[in-house]
Design an enzyme around this catalytic site. Structure first.
Site, mmCIF file in Angstrom:
data_model
loop_
_atom_site.group_PDB
_atom_site.id
_atom_site.type_symbol
_atom_site.label_atom_id
_atom_site.label_comp_id
_atom_site.label_asym_id
_atom_site.label_seq_id
_atom_site.Cartn_x
_atom_site.Cartn_y
_atom_site.Cartn_z
ATOM 1 N N GLN A 121 -4.628 -4.943 7.482
ATOM 2 C CA GLN A 121 -5.522 -6.053 6.788
ATOM 3 C C GLN A 121 -5.194 -7.354 7.480
ATOM 4 O OE1 GLN A 121 -7.998 -4.777 5.155
ATOM 5 N NE2 GLN A 121 -7.061 -2.813 3.658
ATOM 6 N N ASP A 136 3.090 -4.319 8.093
ATOM 7 C CA ASP A 136 1.512 -3.246 8.445
ATOM 8 C C ASP A 136 0.647 -3.870 8.353
ATOM 9 O OD1 ASP A 136 -0.272 -2.286 6.671
ATOM 10 O OD2 ASP A 136 0.430 -1.198 4.930
ATOM 11 N N HIS A 151 1.217 -1.052 -0.110
ATOM 12 C CA HIS A 151 -0.259 0.289 -0.078
ATOM 13 C C HIS A 151 1.156 1.209 -0.408
ATOM 14 C CE1 HIS A 151 -2.498 2.789 1.698
ATOM 15 N NE2 HIS A 151 -4.391 2.155 1.167
ATOM 16 N N CYS A 181 -4.671 2.275 -3.226
ATOM 17 C CA CYS A 181 -3.545 3.063 -2.761
ATOM 18 C C CYS A 181 -2.610 1.893 -3.346
ATOM 19 C CB CYS A 181 -3.743 3.210 -1.350
ATOM 20 S SG CYS A 181 -4.809 4.002 -1.345
ATOM 21 N N LYS A 208 -10.644 -0.252 10.776
ATOM 22 C CA LYS A 208 -11.176 -1.908 9.732
ATOM 23 C C LYS A 208 -11.311 -2.202 11.059
ATOM 24 C CE LYS A 208 -7.265 -0.229 6.491
ATOM 25 N NZ LYS A 208 -8.194 0.354 5.267
HETATM 26 N N1 C6P Z 1 -6.682 0.353 2.734
HETATM 27 C C1 C6P Z 1 -7.991 -0.360 1.437
HETATM 28 O O1 C6P Z 1 -9.137 0.109 1.397
HETATM 29 P P1 C6P Z 1 -5.230 4.004 6.897
HETATM 30 O O2 C6P Z 1 -5.445 4.451 5.645
HETATM 31 O O3 C6P Z 1 -3.960 4.970 7.408
HETATM 32 O O4 C6P Z 1 -6.103 3.762 8.384
HETATM 33 O O5 C6P Z 1 -4.558 2.506 6.151
HETATM 34 C C2 C6P Z 1 -3.763 2.753 4.920
HETATM 35 C C3 C6P Z 1 -3.430 0.701 4.526
HETATM 36 C C4 C6P Z 1 -2.546 0.774 5.086
HETATM 37 N N2 C6P Z 1 -1.995 -0.508 4.246
HETATM 38 C C5 C6P Z 1 -2.318 -1.054 4.289
HETATM 39 C C6 C6P Z 1 -2.289 -2.532 3.242
HETATM 40 C C7 C6P Z 1 -4.570 -0.794 3.713
HETATM 41 O O6 C6P Z 1 -5.122 -1.647 3.859
HETATM 42 C C8 C6P Z 1 -4.490 0.692 4.810
HETATM 43 C C9 C6P Z 1 -5.527 1.278 3.740
HETATM 44 C C10 C6P Z 1 -7.978 0.435 2.650
HETATM 45 O O7 C6P Z 1 -7.453 -1.118 1.262
HETATM 46 C C11 C6P Z 1 -8.003 2.546 2.452
HETATM 47 S S1 C6P Z 1 -7.168 2.655 0.911
#
Ligand code: C6P
Length: 410
Positions: free
Chosen positions: A201, A198, A121, A364, A224
């Site tokens: 997920q 990270d 991401h 992203c 999430k």
């Molecule tokens: N992915 C998706 O629809 P934030 O925005 O900081 O809460 O999370 C960022 C982020 C970082 N790593 C991974 C693996 C992610 O999936 C995400 C967030 C969402 O896939 C929004 S782009």
């Protein structure tokens, strides 16, 4: 775990969208919130709202107690050795940037290597690009197999004594691949590198034990995992957090302030400058209580079972390209696909007309899209409140999309 009963805990699911019952398949973007979390937030604002660690009045003490209790709950949830190793941030993005800015930027130098995967991401990619730019360190990418998996042999080949950081998503938000973090962390450590994970997920969907995985840093987002937006977590091993510099300077994070210099509080407070995310953290504590009650193993089994069912059902549809692990292979609770050459946004619009919420776009992960040879994909992601009927609705919606775009599919 009975997902039909679980659904009753999520008031938002009980509505119609465009004349159809809502089918929410976008939890990888953000999850819905159970009544238990909404109630805790409401109660906090109605009864306890106050700033923390400041006043000595009763509301201030109550808010501080609730805020610090949330830290303890989160620490237990990921099996952190102590609550001080849990820092409340705005989310995964902020947590990863804090590691890059407060640790890597200061510790790395020219010739050092940062190892990533091309499926990261942007939040676990751009901060490292910035670190490389200011320190002269080099970015190295692990080769991805066709299905998005990594091999340990490739990790061994890529990680060298010059590697200082290995930064990987535990679960890909696009492909659903689950990387063997424990084994990769062992390889990183043998080379003297730190393992940054990270967990955006993974933490919401499976038991994650930082001590068992032996990771140096873990980042994840509250929104999430049934918690509110605007709160996330940075976990770190004590020695790295103590070596790490704060990113934000100001109120609350200081010990002594003089005219020309200042000193900081201990961890975790030195990282929480300004009024912290009080209600968010308390809401995340309630989310952790809720998920623990349902059981993280139950959630993991449920999400993976739905993904398997979705893979089976989607294989009935011609003209569909599904990305990531092949049917029968392990994948997290999501499926990503394209319908012929139809733009993912168009597919998503037809699904929305049937009340089905999916995500469409590059998720992203632009470098990964380029590797897949596409500009965007459709993603359906599952959580504890989804059922097989939701997958059936998705298949029905995709049949409608096929019919609608027949001319484009050919
Ligand atoms: N992915 C998706 O629809 P934030 O925005 O900081 O809460 O999370 C960022 C982020 C970082 N790593 C991974 C693996 C992610 O999936 C995400 C967030 C969402 O896939 C929004 S782009």
């Amino acid at each position: 775990m009975n997902s039909i009963e679980v659904r009753q805990d999520f008031p938002i699911l009980n509505q119609e969208v465009n004349g159809h019952p809502l089918v929410y398949l976008d939890s990888a973007a953000t999850s819905q919130k159970p009544r238990a979390v909404i109630e805790v937030l409401k109660r906090y604002y109605e009864a306890d709202n106050s700033n923390v660690h400041r006043g000595v009045h009763t509301l201030g003490s109550r808010a501080t107690e609730a805020y610090e209790l949330a830290r303890e709950k989160v620490a237990r949830f990921i099996n952190a050795p102590s609550p001080e190793q849990v820092i409340f941030t705005r989310g995964t993005t902020e947590s990863l940037n804090m590691i890059a800015y407060g640790y890597a930027r200061l510790q790395l130098k020219a010739g050092d290597e940062i190892v990533l995967s091309p499926s990261e991401h942007h939040s676990n990619l751009i901060p490292w690009q910035q670190v490389a730019k200011v320190t002269g360190a080099t970015l190295k990418y692990l080769p991805l197999q066709e299905d998005g998996t990594l091999t340990l042999e490739d990790v061994r080949q890529t990680v060298t004594p010059a590697t200082k950081i290995v930064a990987l998503a535990h679960v890909s938000n696009v492909l659903g691949t689950i990387h063997p973090i424990k084994e990769i962390a062992a390889i990183a450590h043998a080379a003297g590198a730190l393992m940054v994970v990270d967990g955006a997920q993974s933490v919401p969907h499976m038991p994650v034990d930082v001590r068992d995985l032996d990771v140096d840093f873990l980042a994840f987002s509250g929104h999430k995992m049934c918690g509110p937006t605007g709160v996330g977590v940075l976990y770190g091993k004590r020695k790295w957090l103590e070596a790490m510099e704060p990113t934000y300077f100001g109120g609350e994070m200081i010990d002594i302030v003089e005219l020309y210099d200042s000193t900081w509080k201990d961890i975790p407070w030195k990282f929480e400058g300004g009024t912290p995310i009080i209600a968010g953290a308390i809401g995340l504590g309630a989310a952790v209580d809720y998920l623990t009650k349902v059981g993280m193993e139950n959630i993991q089994n449920h999400d993976m079972r739905l993904a398997t069912y979705a893979m089976e059902r989607l294989s009935e549809l011609s003209d569909l390209t599904v990305y990531g692990p092949k049917p029968g292979k392990t994948r997290g609770g999501l499926v990503t696909f394209n319908l012929g050459q139809v733009h993912a946004h168009d597919v998503s619009t037809v699904l929305d007309a049937e009340g089905i919420a999916v995500r469409a776009g590059h998720h992203c992960a632009q470098p990964l899209m380029r590797m897949l040879g596409v500009i965007s994909t459709v993603r359906a992601s599952f959580y504890l409140y989804n059922t097989e009927a939701d997958v059936d609705a998705l298949v029905h919606g995709l049949l409608s999309a096929k019919e609608f775009f027949q001319h484009a599919i050919g």
